[in-house]
Design an enzyme around this catalytic site. Structure first.
Site, mmCIF file in Angstrom:
data_model
loop_
_atom_site.group_PDB
_atom_site.id
_atom_site.type_symbol
_atom_site.label_atom_id
_atom_site.label_comp_id
_atom_site.label_asym_id
_atom_site.label_seq_id
_atom_site.Cartn_x
_atom_site.Cartn_y
_atom_site.Cartn_z
ATOM 1 C CE LYS A 89 -7.834 7.623 -0.649
ATOM 2 N NZ LYS A 89 -7.630 6.790 0.536
ATOM 3 N NE ARG A 111 -5.891 -1.544 -1.133
ATOM 4 C CZ ARG A 111 -5.103 -0.502 -0.896
ATOM 5 N NH1 ARG A 111 -5.554 0.547 -0.237
ATOM 6 N NH2 ARG A 111 -3.859 -0.520 -1.319
ATOM 7 C CB ALA A 127 -12.109 11.172 8.381
ATOM 8 C CG MET A 169 -7.454 4.928 5.317
ATOM 9 S SD MET A 169 -7.914 6.478 4.487
ATOM 10 C CE MET A 169 -8.050 7.590 5.882
ATOM 11 C CB ALA A 178 -1.404 6.935 2.583
ATOM 12 C CG ASP A 196 -1.731 1.191 1.428
ATOM 13 O OD1 ASP A 196 -2.420 1.576 0.470
ATOM 14 O OD2 ASP A 196 -1.700 1.776 2.527
ATOM 15 C CG HIS A 205 -12.926 6.684 2.556
ATOM 16 N ND1 HIS A 205 -11.717 6.280 3.081
ATOM 17 C CD2 HIS A 205 -13.502 7.441 3.531
ATOM 18 C CE1 HIS A 205 -11.585 6.757 4.302
ATOM 19 N NE2 HIS A 205 -12.661 7.466 4.602
ATOM 20 C CG ASP A 235 -2.160 1.672 6.548
ATOM 21 O OD1 ASP A 235 -2.063 1.493 5.317
ATOM 22 O OD2 ASP A 235 -2.741 2.654 7.048
#
Length: 289
Positions: free
Chosen positions: A69, A177, A61, A65, A30, A28, A72, A203
């Site tokens: 986006k 994902r 928020a 994750m 970030a 990944d 999200h 993460d």
């Protein structure tokens, strides 16, 4: 950094056998390779929603994750606390057109600011170099759209973070994902012959699920990523006991998602990869009987 330097303190001939028969590691971005704490997308989600008069906490928020986006934002609008704010502000429940509107507001903000969060996580450049020295290929994928990655990648490359392949969260028609598609796109592009010889490093829960759905080994990152969500500077203002408790929560969550190993950051990844490779070698010996 000891986890990294210790991993390199071995003879080349020994090192090359430590990761056999693994072929590739897929990362990944970030919270994994860059942007310790995964701060860039989190803060900008808060700011984008605020332009519509909707108040998001950082914890809210962070919730979805790992997803692309657009998805999200869609997931955030399913949160009853957020949906009720939308109802109060606009007199109706949020709809798909509202996801599109927030996404359109989010994108230029993310493009403008992502470069501010392009610093590599300690150990990342060294680990990528080490993997290549062992003959492994380095792939990557992200929930970031391609327009955002195009801003991030040159700055990351200048700092030594340049995977062999990059897949963005909006460029596969099959989806993102937790589906396996971005991870498998890396397999195809890198010429990997066995998904069981790949390791997905992430993460977030959707990122771990992505790797599992692709048939790969998975390693979760607890401290550096979204689950703890602190910058290095912020970590200096809290107690070690508090950090350890947050890390333990993150580790448990990632393991519940199915992560085979969880380490604090990429700096500790070499040890996890060696353990996975050892398990694969042992299983193959058993299969050969």
């Amino acid at each position: 950094m000891n986890a990294v330097t210790d991993s390199f303190a071995i003879a080349p001939s020994e090192a090359s056998s430590d990761l056999s028969p693994l072929q590739a590691v897929i990362f990944d971005w970030a919270g994994t390779l860059v942007d310790f704490g995964s701060l860039a997308p989190t803060q900008i989600f808060v700011e984008a929603f605020a332009t519509f008069g909707i108040s998001l906490t950082l914890a809210q928020a962070r919730g979805p994750m790992g997803l692309s986006k657009w998805h999200h934002i869609h997931q955030l609008l399913q949160d009853e606390r957020i949906a009720s704010q939308w109802q109060a502000a606009f007199g109706r429940r949020p709809a798909q057109a509202d996801v599109d509107a927030i996404y359109a507001r989010f994108m230029p903000m993310q493009i403008a600011k992502v470069g501010q969060f392009s610093a590599p996580i300690d150990g990342a450049a060294e680990v990528l170099s080490w993997l290549r020295a062992q003959g492994l290929k380095v792939g990557s994928c992200s929930g970031y759209p391609r327009e955002v990655l195009d801003q991030l990648l040159p700055q990351a490359a200048a700092a030594g973070i340049a995977p062999d392949h990059v897949v963005a969260g909006d460029e596969l028609s099959a989806g993102g994902r937790p589906g396996p598609f971005m991870a498998l796109a890396n397999v195809l592009a890198l010429g990997v012959t066995d998904v069981r010889a790949c390791v997905k490093v992430d993460d977030t829960v959707p990122g771990i699920e992505e790797g599992l759905n692709a048939g790969m080994w998975t390693v979760g990152l607890s401290l550096s990523g979204n689950e703890v969500g602190y910058s290095p500077e912020e970590l200096t203002h809290v107690s070690a006991a508090y950090v350890d408790a947050r890390v333990a929560e993150a580790e448990a969550k990632l393991k519940r998602a199915g992560a085979h190993h969880v380490v604090r950051s990429i700096a500790e990844l070499p040890g996890a990869l060696k353990a996975i490779a050892k398990t694969v070698r042992k299983a193959r010996r058993v299969q050969r009987g």
